[in-house]
Design an enzyme around this catalytic site. Sequence first.
Site, PDB file in Angstrom:
ATOM      1  N   HIS A 108       0.813  -1.217   0.000  1.00 48.70           N
ATOM      2  CA  HIS A 108       0.000   0.000   0.000  1.00 48.70           C
ATOM      3  C   HIS A 108       0.848   1.269   0.000  1.00 48.70           C
ATOM      4  CE1 HIS A 108       0.409  -0.111   4.526  1.00 48.70           C
ATOM      5  NE2 HIS A 108       0.425   1.190   4.337  1.00 48.70           N
ATOM      6  N   ASP A 122      -0.016  -7.563   1.316  1.00 52.18           N
ATOM      7  CA  ASP A 122       0.414  -6.170   1.450  1.00 52.18           C
ATOM      8  C   ASP A 122       1.934  -6.060   1.541  1.00 52.18           C
ATOM      9  OD1 ASP A 122       0.195  -3.463   1.524  1.00 52.18           O
ATOM     10  OD2 ASP A 122      -0.527  -3.326   3.592  1.00 52.18           O
ATOM     11  N   SER A 181       4.709   2.557   7.858  1.00 53.04           N
ATOM     12  CA  SER A 181       4.312   1.401   7.048  1.00 53.04           C
ATOM     13  C   SER A 181       5.471   0.895   6.202  1.00 53.04           C
ATOM     14  CB  SER A 181       3.153   1.772   6.133  1.00 53.04           C
ATOM     15  OG  SER A 181       1.969   1.941   6.856  1.00 53.04           O
TER      16      SER A 181
END
Length: 524
Positions: free
Chosen positions: A157, A187, A262
């Site tokens: 992402h 992901d 992230s």
Amino acid sequence: MLKNFNGRPSLATVLKASTVAGIAAAVLATGVPLEITRSYAEAVKVQAPSVPSFANVVDAVSPAVVSVRVENRVNPVSDNNNDGFSFDFNGRGFDDLPDDHPLKRFFKQFGQDPNDQQGHQRRFGQNGPGGKGRLRPVAQGSGFFISEDGYIVTNNHVVSDGQAFVAVMNDGTELDAKLIGKDPRTDLAVLKVDGKGKKFTYVNWADDNNVRVGDWVVAVGNPFGLGGTVTAGIVSARGRDIGSGPYDDYLQVDAAVNRGNSGGPTFNLSGEVVGINTAIFSPSGGSVGIAFAIPASTARDVVADLMKDGQVSRGWLGVQIQPVTKDIAESIGLSEPSGALVVAPQAGSPGDKAGMKAGDVVTALNGETIKDARDLSRRIGAMQPGSKVELSVWRAGKAQPLTVELGTLPADQKDANAEDNSQPQQPEAPASEKALADLGLTVGPSDDGKGLAITGIDPDSDAADKGIKEGEKITSVNNQEVSTAADVVKVLNQAKKDGRTRALFQIQSSQGSRFVALPINGQG
């Protein structure tokens, strides 16, 4: 001759005499003259208890952690919506400026027209200053080197909307990165930088078997673009399902993780990657001590596939599955609520070819117990297409073996082992044939003659509590097809004779098919 004083001695005289006497006594007792010192106040010093420090870990791993800057081609806003170049002076375009405006005089002096887009592109090129499609930063995240030749792991992402990528090292060095591959299902994504012969500091994966709840962990990343930020905490839980996909198996950590973290690593105290920071639970948008990291065991194989082939090949069973609840287990005679309940095999899928049927419960894979539907999804997805697996399924009250040769999971498949067999919702039946009052159901014939249309639901019934709705359809009861209310009653009576207190209803809706267990104690 000593004089005898009749008056009382003064306090000063007594103190002097006492002091002299004390000193004399000390000298007589020790034989050593007593040294008199004055005392002064000192700064407070406390011996700190021994606590773990993360400094050595941070020093070792920091060179392997990078900030990831994601760029995309963004078309600037234009005055006339077609020249790709914009002049905006407090809401006025270039032509609206007065002739004596300094900028207008400047352009006229050099014979330039800022609205001449063709001339601008001749001078600067299509992607030059003001040209269409300039690369602009659109996102940022974190990542880490997993090999000395420049492979970087991050989240899908983070990079999914990017066209260009820059890895910023902890010393500020910026390196262009190429997207090698990405896997939306887990992901994860892999980038690569060209070090022109340079070897990069990299880190290794931790062994998940040694990661325990309560272990210290250190998160390093790029929250809010700050770069090189270190936070610490513990592993709070394992095996978290946050609803992001069929392979959810997250570590939960309480180290502070925020936007920009992230794709960054969470380390153990040996400097090994135990997880990849991916998501947070936060009512406010900031860290509240609940972060989720993809475990090393999941990431290791996916990253290896992405580095090798740029994509991930997964095994595929091709059946729609759901969890086995306590009620469902009781309705089919299972001793405990475990395994994966097959709702429907996809036509022509490996499961269908092997003979799997709706109502089967997969209880074991290659001799290992299946805990739930998610467990089966993960295990099948981790296997290579073409592998032969031995399944143990619970069918008609007994276990039986099945051998399945796994296929390749299609790219557009929602779930490694689940196919959504949605059908158009059936219209409400014109009349009810039979009211199954004890179940809270009113049913009638379906338009296609297959199953029973549900035409009414008692809002206070167990059926309503389980989410059964008017307009849905009953296609089977205890894995036996039904087309009339009499068929349903017959199956329920047999279940009561077999000592069952619940029956397994297969419900078809516009969203697909599912199983629901309902009590049958009142049926007769």
